[in-house]
Design a protein around this motif. Structure first.
Motif, PDB file in Angstrom:
ATOM      1  N   GLY A   1       0.789  -1.223   0.000  1.00 12.02           N
ATOM      2  CA  GLY A   1       0.000   0.000   0.000  1.00 12.02           C
ATOM      3  C   GLY A   1       0.821   1.272   0.000  1.00 12.02           C
ATOM      4  N   ARG A   2       0.157   2.373  -0.306  1.00  7.87           N
ATOM      5  CA  ARG A   2       0.806   3.673  -0.425  1.00  7.87           C
ATOM      6  C   ARG A   2       1.543   4.090   0.856  1.00  7.87           C
ATOM      7  NH1 ARG A   2      -0.667   8.082  -3.627  1.00  7.87           N
ATOM      8  NH2 ARG A   2      -2.546   6.909  -4.213  1.00  7.87           N
ATOM      9  N   ASP A   3       0.830   4.053   1.981  1.00  7.43           N
ATOM     10  CA  ASP A   3       1.418   4.518   3.239  1.00  7.43           C
ATOM     11  C   ASP A   3       2.619   3.666   3.647  1.00  7.43           C
ATOM     12  OD1 ASP A   3      -0.456   6.527   3.376  1.00  7.43           O
ATOM     13  OD2 ASP A   3      -1.807   5.423   4.717  1.00  7.43           O
ATOM     14  N   SER A   4       2.473   2.360   3.489  1.00 12.07           N
ATOM     15  CA  SER A   4       3.555   1.454   3.870  1.00 12.07           C
ATOM     16  C   SER A   4       4.785   1.677   2.997  1.00 12.07           C
ATOM     17  CB  SER A   4       3.084  -0.003   3.755  1.00 12.07           C
ATOM     18  OG  SER A   4       4.124  -0.891   4.085  1.00 12.07           O
ATOM     19  N   PHE A   5       4.576   1.863   1.699  1.00 10.85           N
ATOM     20  CA  PHE A   5       5.699   2.076   0.775  1.00 10.85           C
ATOM     21  C   PHE A   5       6.392   3.394   1.067  1.00 10.85           C
ATOM     22  CE2 PHE A   5       7.583   3.403  -3.295  1.00 10.85           C
ATOM     23  CZ  PHE A   5       8.349   2.285  -3.580  1.00 10.85           C
ATOM     24  N   ASN A   6       5.614   4.453   1.301  1.00 18.16           N
ATOM     25  CA  ASN A   6       6.202   5.750   1.622  1.00 18.16           C
ATOM     26  C   ASN A   6       6.946   5.710   2.960  1.00 18.16           C
ATOM     27  OD1 ASN A   6       5.317   7.051  -0.720  1.00 18.16           O
ATOM     28  ND2 ASN A   6       3.368   7.643   0.195  1.00 18.16           N
ATOM     29  N   HIS A   7       6.388   4.956   3.916  1.00 19.69           N
ATOM     30  CA  HIS A   7       7.042   4.808   5.213  1.00 19.69           C
ATOM     31  C   HIS A   7       8.382   4.085   5.055  1.00 19.69           C
ATOM     32  CE1 HIS A   7       7.582   4.253   9.509  1.00 19.69           C
ATOM     33  NE2 HIS A   7       7.800   2.962   9.295  1.00 19.69           N
ATOM     34  N   TYR A   8       8.378   3.064   4.217  1.00 15.92           N
ATOM     35  CA  TYR A   8       9.620   2.327   3.947  1.00 15.92           C
ATOM     36  C   TYR A   8      10.660   3.246   3.316  1.00 15.92           C
ATOM     37  CZ  TYR A   8      12.850  -0.569   1.242  1.00 15.92           C
ATOM     38  OH  TYR A   8      13.976  -1.091   0.678  1.00 15.92           O
ATOM     39  N   SER A   9      10.234   4.073   2.349  1.00 19.73           N
ATOM     40  CA  SER A   9      11.143   5.002   1.684  1.00 19.73           C
ATOM     41  C   SER A   9      11.724   6.005   2.675  1.00 19.73           C
ATOM     42  CB  SER A   9      10.411   5.751   0.562  1.00 19.73           C
ATOM     43  OG  SER A   9       9.940   4.843  -0.420  1.00 19.73           O
ATOM     44  N   GLU A  10      10.911   6.433   3.632  1.00 17.13           N
ATOM     45  CA  GLU A  10      11.381   7.358   4.657  1.00 17.13           C
ATOM     46  C   GLU A  10      12.334   6.657   5.623  1.00 17.13           C
ATOM     47  OE1 GLU A  10      12.057  10.761   6.755  1.00 17.13           O
ATOM     48  OE2 GLU A  10      11.065  10.519   4.802  1.00 17.13           O
ATOM     49  N   TRP A  11      12.028   5.400   5.945  1.00 16.20           N
ATOM     50  CA  TRP A  11      12.879   4.630   6.857  1.00 16.20           C
ATOM     51  C   TRP A  11      14.290   4.483   6.310  1.00 16.20           C
ATOM     52  CZ3 TRP A  11      15.131  -0.217   5.804  1.00 16.20           C
ATOM     53  CH2 TRP A  11      15.806  -0.798   6.881  1.00 16.20           C
ATOM     54  N   ILE A  12      14.405   4.284   4.990  1.00 20.17           N
ATOM     55  CA  ILE A  12      15.722   4.155   4.363  1.00 20.17           C
ATOM     56  C   ILE A  12      16.567   5.395   4.641  1.00 20.17           C
ATOM     57  CG2 ILE A  12      16.929   4.033   2.149  1.00 20.17           C
ATOM     58  CD1 ILE A  12      14.647   2.360   1.087  1.00 20.17           C
ATOM     59  N   ARG A  13      15.917   6.557   4.639  1.00 17.56           N
ATOM     60  CA  ARG A  13      16.632   7.817   4.840  1.00 17.56           C
ATOM     61  C   ARG A  13      16.971   8.086   6.305  1.00 17.56           C
ATOM     62  NH1 ARG A  13      13.632   8.014   0.476  1.00 17.56           N
ATOM     63  NH2 ARG A  13      14.214   9.307  -1.297  1.00 17.56           N
ATOM     64  N   THR A  14      16.382   7.306   7.214  1.00 16.75           N
ATOM     65  CA  THR A  14      16.615   7.559   8.645  1.00 16.75           C
ATOM     66  C   THR A  14      17.267   6.360   9.342  1.00 16.75           C
ATOM     67  OG1 THR A  14      14.355   6.814   9.147  1.00 16.75           O
ATOM     68  CG2 THR A  14      14.690   9.176   8.777  1.00 16.75           C
TER      69      THR A  14
END
Length: 213
Positions: free
Chosen positions: A30-43
């Motif tokens: 899903g959208r939220d999960s994918f965006n959260h994953y993308s943000e996690w990579i940066r943090t």
């Protein structure tokens, strides 16, 4: 030495490709999960490390690997060209596989694809949704365009052929293969490259055919 540099740098890039493919499949959560994953990579490493520290290290390692791989490939090609008399053709050269004969130009196309991929889905510079959009929206916007998807498909198929031959070459260079193992190594290289290529291709096809929107 140059062959070892090519093999080791190739292994680094393959490990990244495996992680990248697995990350791409998060789009099905899903959208939220994918965006959260993308943000996690940066943090990764936060709060002990400043934002994007780990990602920057990974990117530097990849850049070094790509430059080293490209340098080794060009150096070996020039070395082979100097050693081979003009017009000299052997049965071995004629019998080379399509993937082997196109390694050089396939590698150049893959390199150009990587540059476009970064500008498209990482920075959003050439993405229809623009740089201010979310990673999920950029992915959907890009692969909803059949021409962009076709370009990705062609590039990924070339990457798959490059991987198949590269894995076989790496085992030869690092001394992990002999005549008895050649069939096994060839089979592994083929299966691995097919699975990895399919893992990348399934996402753009899912978007193009409306399974992900």
């Amino acid at each position: 030495m140059k062959k070892a540099v090519m093999a080791i740098s190739g292994i680094v890039m393959v490990l990244y490709l495996i992680a990248h493919m697995i990350g791409n499949l998060k789009v099905y959560t899903g959208r939220d999960s994918f965006n959260h994953y993308s943000e996690w990579i940066r943090t990764i490493g936060a709060p002990a490390l400043p934002p994007q520290t780990a990602l920057t290290i990974i990117r530097i390692a990849l850049i070094v690997a790509v430059v080293a791989h490209f340098w080794a490939a060009v150096s070996l090609w020039r070395q082979a060209k100097r050693a081979r008399p003009q017009g000299y053709v052997t049965k071995k050269a004629v019998a080379q596989s399509y993937a082997s004969r196109t390694m050089r130009w396939g590698g150049v196309i893959v390199l150009l694809f990587i540059v476009y991929h970064i500008l498209d889905l990482t920075t959003g510079t050439v993405n229809p949704e623009g740089a201010g959009s979310t990673p999920y929206d950029r992915l959907v916007a890009s692969f909803s365009n059949p021409f962009i998807t076709a370009f990705y498909v062609i590039s990924l198929l070339l990457l798959g052929m490059h991987l198949r031959h590269g894995i076989w070459s790496a085992t030869q260079t690092l001394g992990q293969s002999n005549r008895r193992r050649e069939r096994t190594v060839n089979a592994f290289a083929l299966v691995f490259s097919v699975i990895l290529t399919a893992g990348f291709l399934i996402v753009p096809f899912s978007v193009l055919f409306g399974l992900v929107d």
